[in-house]
Design a protein around this motif. Structure first.
Motif, PDB file in Angstrom:
ATOM      1  N   ALA B 106       6.285   3.943 -56.320  1.00 57.48           N
ATOM      2  CA  ALA B 106       6.435   5.350 -55.942  1.00 57.48           C
ATOM      3  C   ALA B 106       5.696   6.264 -56.914  1.00 57.48           C
ATOM      4  CB  ALA B 106       7.913   5.720 -55.881  1.00 57.48           C
ATOM      5  N   GLY B 107       5.674   5.928 -58.200  1.00 59.23           N
ATOM      6  CA  GLY B 107       5.006   6.778 -59.183  1.00 59.23           C
ATOM      7  C   GLY B 107       3.528   6.484 -59.337  1.00 59.23           C
ATOM      8  N   GLU B 160      25.812  -8.943 -46.692  1.00 61.82           N
ATOM      9  CA  GLU B 160      25.853 -10.403 -46.794  1.00 61.82           C
ATOM     10  C   GLU B 160      25.686 -10.887 -48.235  1.00 61.82           C
ATOM     11  OE1 GLU B 160      22.859 -11.680 -44.005  1.00 61.82           O
ATOM     12  OE2 GLU B 160      24.071 -11.101 -42.266  1.00 61.82           O
ATOM     13  N   GLY B 161      25.720  -9.970 -49.184  1.00 60.62           N
ATOM     14  CA  GLY B 161      25.602 -10.356 -50.595  1.00 60.62           C
ATOM     15  C   GLY B 161      24.242 -10.913 -50.943  1.00 60.62           C
ATOM     16  N   ARG B 162      23.211 -10.447 -50.235  1.00 65.35           N
ATOM     17  CA  ARG B 162      21.874 -11.010 -50.451  1.00 65.35           C
ATOM     18  C   ARG B 162      21.005 -10.181 -51.389  1.00 65.35           C
ATOM     19  NH1 ARG B 162      20.126 -11.775 -44.481  1.00 65.35           N
ATOM     20  NH2 ARG B 162      18.101 -12.110 -45.481  1.00 65.35           N
ATOM     21  N   VAL B 163      21.577  -9.097 -51.925  1.00 59.46           N
ATOM     22  CA  VAL B 163      20.883  -8.410 -53.028  1.00 59.46           C
ATOM     23  C   VAL B 163      21.287  -9.173 -54.283  1.00 59.46           C
ATOM     24  CG1 VAL B 163      20.629  -6.274 -54.341  1.00 59.46           C
ATOM     25  CG2 VAL B 163      20.928  -6.188 -51.855  1.00 59.46           C
ATOM     26  N   ALA B 164      20.334  -9.839 -54.921  1.00 57.65           N
ATOM     27  CA  ALA B 164      20.655 -10.699 -56.066  1.00 57.65           C
ATOM     28  C   ALA B 164      20.624  -9.917 -57.375  1.00 57.65           C
ATOM     29  CB  ALA B 164      19.686 -11.873 -56.131  1.00 57.65           C
ATOM     30  N   PHE B 165      19.634  -9.033 -57.515  1.00 56.53           N
ATOM     31  CA  PHE B 165      19.471  -8.232 -58.735  1.00 56.53           C
ATOM     32  C   PHE B 165      19.127  -6.799 -58.341  1.00 56.53           C
ATOM     33  CE2 PHE B 165      18.376 -12.533 -60.142  1.00 56.53           C
ATOM     34  CZ  PHE B 165      18.987 -12.639 -61.388  1.00 56.53           C
ATOM     35  N   ARG B 166      19.640  -5.846 -59.171  1.00 56.99           N
ATOM     36  CA  ARG B 166      19.347  -4.433 -58.932  1.00 56.99           C
ATOM     37  C   ARG B 166      18.884  -3.790 -60.241  1.00 56.99           C
ATOM     38  NH1 ARG B 166      21.830  -2.218 -54.237  1.00 56.99           N
ATOM     39  NH2 ARG B 166      23.645  -3.555 -54.384  1.00 56.99           N
ATOM     40  N   TYR B 167      17.930  -2.863 -60.173  1.00 57.92           N
ATOM     41  CA  TYR B 167      17.507  -2.109 -61.351  1.00 57.92           C
ATOM     42  C   TYR B 167      18.612  -1.130 -61.737  1.00 57.92           C
ATOM     43  CZ  TYR B 167      12.818  -3.641 -59.855  1.00 57.92           C
ATOM     44  OH  TYR B 167      11.724  -4.376 -59.472  1.00 57.92           O
ATOM     45  N   VAL B 168      19.025  -1.165 -63.011  1.00 55.99           N
ATOM     46  CA  VAL B 168      20.088  -0.266 -63.472  1.00 55.99           C
ATOM     47  C   VAL B 168      19.709   0.298 -64.844  1.00 55.99           C
ATOM     48  CG1 VAL B 168      21.972  -1.399 -62.204  1.00 55.99           C
ATOM     49  CG2 VAL B 168      21.341  -2.240 -64.482  1.00 55.99           C
ATOM     50  N   THR B 176      18.192   6.784 -60.332  1.00 59.56           N
ATOM     51  CA  THR B 176      16.787   6.977 -59.973  1.00 59.56           C
ATOM     52  C   THR B 176      15.899   6.708 -61.190  1.00 59.56           C
ATOM     53  OG1 THR B 176      17.535   8.704 -58.473  1.00 59.56           O
ATOM     54  CG2 THR B 176      15.172   8.610 -58.892  1.00 59.56           C
ATOM     55  N   GLY B 177      16.338   7.161 -62.361  1.00 57.80           N
ATOM     56  CA  GLY B 177      15.553   6.991 -63.577  1.00 57.80           C
ATOM     57  C   GLY B 177      15.358   5.536 -63.980  1.00 57.80           C
ATOM     58  N   SER B 178      16.305   4.682 -63.598  1.00 57.52           N
ATOM     59  CA  SER B 178      16.198   3.272 -63.990  1.00 57.52           C
ATOM     60  C   SER B 178      15.446   2.455 -62.945  1.00 57.52           C
ATOM     61  CB  SER B 178      17.594   2.674 -64.204  1.00 57.52           C
ATOM     62  OG  SER B 178      18.351   2.759 -63.004  1.00 57.52           O
ATOM     63  N   ASN B 179      15.025   3.118 -61.865  1.00 55.52           N
ATOM     64  CA  ASN B 179      14.307   2.437 -60.787  1.00 55.52           C
ATOM     65  C   ASN B 179      12.802   2.579 -61.064  1.00 55.52           C
ATOM     66  OD1 ASN B 179      13.190   1.600 -58.350  1.00 55.52           O
ATOM     67  ND2 ASN B 179      14.691   2.683 -57.079  1.00 55.52           N
ATOM     68  N   PRO B 180      12.124   1.507 -61.478  1.00 56.63           N
ATOM     69  CA  PRO B 180      10.758   1.666 -61.974  1.00 56.63           C
ATOM     70  C   PRO B 180       9.712   1.892 -60.882  1.00 56.63           C
ATOM     71  CG  PRO B 180      11.378  -0.644 -61.974  1.00 56.63           C
ATOM     72  CD  PRO B 180      12.597   0.122 -61.550  1.00 56.63           C
ATOM     73  N   ASN B 181      10.060   1.624 -59.633  1.00 55.07           N
ATOM     74  CA  ASN B 181       9.026   1.610 -58.601  1.00 55.07           C
ATOM     75  C   ASN B 181       9.430   2.301 -57.303  1.00 55.07           C
ATOM     76  OD1 ASN B 181      10.820  -0.263 -57.503  1.00 55.07           O
ATOM     77  ND2 ASN B 181       9.779  -1.971 -58.521  1.00 55.07           N
ATOM     78  N   SER B 183      12.044   1.363 -55.402  1.00 51.10           N
ATOM     79  CA  SER B 183      12.643   0.412 -54.454  1.00 51.10           C
ATOM     80  C   SER B 183      13.882   0.971 -53.776  1.00 51.10           C
ATOM     81  CB  SER B 183      13.050  -0.872 -55.183  1.00 51.10           C
ATOM     82  OG  SER B 183      11.923  -1.646 -55.472  1.00 51.10           O
ATOM     83  N   ALA B 184      14.017   0.688 -52.484  1.00 59.59           N
ATOM     84  CA  ALA B 184      15.196   1.091 -51.723  1.00 59.59           C
ATOM     85  C   ALA B 184      16.434   0.544 -52.429  1.00 59.59           C
ATOM     86  CB  ALA B 184      15.119   0.550 -50.302  1.00 59.59           C
ATOM     87  N   ARG B 185      17.387   1.414 -52.637  1.00 63.24           N
ATOM     88  CA  ARG B 185      18.691   1.062 -53.219  1.00 63.24           C
ATOM     89  C   ARG B 185      18.561   0.296 -54.542  1.00 63.24           C
ATOM     90  NH1 ARG B 185      22.159  -0.236 -47.688  1.00 63.24           N
ATOM     91  NH2 ARG B 185      21.103   1.352 -46.446  1.00 63.24           N
ATOM     92  N   ASN B 186      17.481   0.568 -55.273  1.00 62.35           N
ATOM     93  CA  ASN B 186      17.227  -0.048 -56.593  1.00 62.35           C
ATOM     94  C   ASN B 186      17.139  -1.584 -56.518  1.00 62.35           C
ATOM     95  OD1 ASN B 186      17.842   2.684 -57.366  1.00 62.35           O
ATOM     96  ND2 ASN B 186      18.204   1.920 -59.440  1.00 62.35           N
ATOM     97  N   ILE B 187      16.726  -2.107 -55.373  1.00 59.77           N
ATOM     98  CA  ILE B 187      16.698  -3.566 -55.198  1.00 59.77           C
ATOM     99  C   ILE B 187      15.537  -4.189 -55.978  1.00 59.77           C
ATOM    100  CG2 ILE B 187      16.217  -5.388 -53.486  1.00 59.77           C
ATOM    101  CD1 ILE B 187      17.931  -3.728 -51.505  1.00 59.77           C
ATOM    102  N   ALA B 188      15.873  -5.187 -56.807  1.00 61.14           N
ATOM    103  CA  ALA B 188      14.855  -5.911 -57.585  1.00 61.14           C
ATOM    104  C   ALA B 188      14.626  -7.315 -57.052  1.00 61.14           C
ATOM    105  CB  ALA B 188      15.271  -5.985 -59.050  1.00 61.14           C
ATOM    106  N   GLY B 189      15.659  -7.874 -56.413  1.00 60.24           N
ATOM    107  CA  GLY B 189      15.527  -9.241 -55.909  1.00 60.24           C
ATOM    108  C   GLY B 189      16.472  -9.503 -54.756  1.00 60.24           C
ATOM    109  N   ILE B 190      15.987 -10.247 -53.748  1.00 60.87           N
ATOM    110  CA  ILE B 190      16.825 -10.532 -52.572  1.00 60.87           C
ATOM    111  C   ILE B 190      16.785 -12.007 -52.214  1.00 60.87           C
ATOM    112  CG2 ILE B 190      16.692  -8.243 -51.498  1.00 60.87           C
ATOM    113  CD1 ILE B 190      14.505  -9.508 -49.620  1.00 60.87           C
ATOM    114  N   LEU B 191      17.839 -12.427 -51.539  1.00 64.63           N
ATOM    115  CA  LEU B 191      17.980 -13.812 -51.065  1.00 64.63           C
ATOM    116  C   LEU B 191      17.778 -13.858 -49.554  1.00 64.63           C
ATOM    117  CD1 LEU B 191      21.241 -14.342 -53.081  1.00 64.63           C
ATOM    118  CD2 LEU B 191      19.204 -15.786 -53.402  1.00 64.63           C
TER     119      LEU B 191
END
Lengths: 90, 230
Positions: B106-107, B160-168, B176-181, B183-191
């Motif tokens: 985004a930035g 379904e618990g498939r968000v594995a990691f989130r930016y915090v 918002t400040g901890s979201n580097p890019n 990503s929707a809902r601060n999602i960093a990794g999904i299953l």
């Protein structure tokens, strides 16, 4: 025949490049320029009958040239610019 | 545990991934060139970070048609664990093994730094050595890590618990400040649905030893070892 494929981000997808250009335009002092979006233009040449080419290019757009999750595509076919077939090709 | 790491032309985190695997399992990982067509005998496959095929057209767009991909699809559909890191995550979305897509940050900046992540699901084969809600520090290094998906897909992933990691942030809040890019809902990794495919933008393989600034990534590989040995 030649085809031009325009690939653009879907309406709901944020376009930071477009946004940066829009700010630059405003900084230049131009008013009334909004919704700047950046896309890609891919030109290619196809051989064979038009309907086959059209089918092929749509298939290619869906498979490779655009990602339907985030992008739209538009195809413009131009028969007038057709180049003479190379040896060995139909 | 026998781990294969796929190298595409332009991969650059393949050696880091192999080192992290060997440090945890004590066995060297197998390097797989993208033109190979078999993954026989492997327990886990890693798609590493980098810029496969120069990220031309879109990140992952051409890697998706590499000769190794049909074997990878079979391996994943049979329940084999597949870990896509950074560029590997982008390849997995292009392969439609994971939903959504990763677009320009985004930035607009390429972000290379250590970020805080919250473990959102500690029951997957990739995260069982962490605790639910635990904070970890992994580095990121990407220009196209902005995860996008339809609201329905996002709701489904969350439900379904498939968000594995989130930016915090440091306090574990997804701000918002901890979201580097962006990503929707601060999602960093999904299953994926079966939880045997993980796509993750940050780099656990570059945080597998405290000397690198964080050793938190090591447990991701320990999780896999535990899951495969179980």
């Amino acid at each position: 025949m030649r085809a031009r494929v325009e690939v653009t981000l879907k309406a709901g997808i944020r376009d930071p490049q477009g946004h940066a250009i829009e700010r630059a335009i405003a900084n230049l002092g131009y008013e009334g320029v909004r919704n700047v979006r950046v896309g890609k233009l891919i030109t290619l040449e196809l051989t064979g009958p038009r309907e086959v080419s059209e089918r092929r290019i749509t298939e290619l757009c869906e498979k490779l040239l655009a990602n339907p999750v985030v992008e739209d595509f538009a195809v413009l076919m131009d028969e007038r610019e057709r180049e003479s077939p190379r040896a060995g090709e139909p | 545990m026998r781990v294969g790491v796929v190298t595409f032309p332009g991969s650059n985190s393949d050696v880091d991934s192999m080192r992290a695997v060997e440090a945890v399992t004590g066995r060297p990982a197998r390097s797989i060139w993208h033109k190979e067509t078999s993954l026989d005998g492997l327990d886990v496959v890693v798609l590493p970070g980098g810029f496969a095929h120069g990220d031309y057209l879109r990140a992952g767009a051409m890697a998706r048609f590499s000769p190794i991909v049909p074997a990878l699809e079979r391996f994943a559909r049979a329940g084999g664990p597949v870990l896509g890191l950074c560029n590997g995550f982008q390849v997995l979305t292009e392969m439609h093994l994971l939903p959504g897509a990763l677009v320009r940050n985004a930035g607009l900046r390429f972000r290379s730094e250590i970020v805080h992540l919250r473990v959102e699901n500690a029951s997957s084969p990739f995260t069982n050595a962490y605790r639910d809600g635990e904070l970890v520090r992994f580095p990121i290094a990407h220009g196209e890590g902005n995860y996008v998906a339809s609201p329905e897909t996002l709701d489904r992933l969350e439900g379904e618990g498939r968000v594995a990691f989130r930016y915090v942030d440091e306090a574990g809040r997804p701000t918002t400040g901890s979201n580097p890019n962006g990503s929707a809902r601060n999602i960093a990794g999904i299953l994926n649905e079966a939880c045997n495919v993980l796509g993750l933008m940050p780099h656990p393989e570059r945080a597998a030893d405290p000397v690198l600034g964080s050793g938190d990534g090591r447990r991701l590989f320990e999780s896999l070892l535990a899951a495969v040995s179980a």
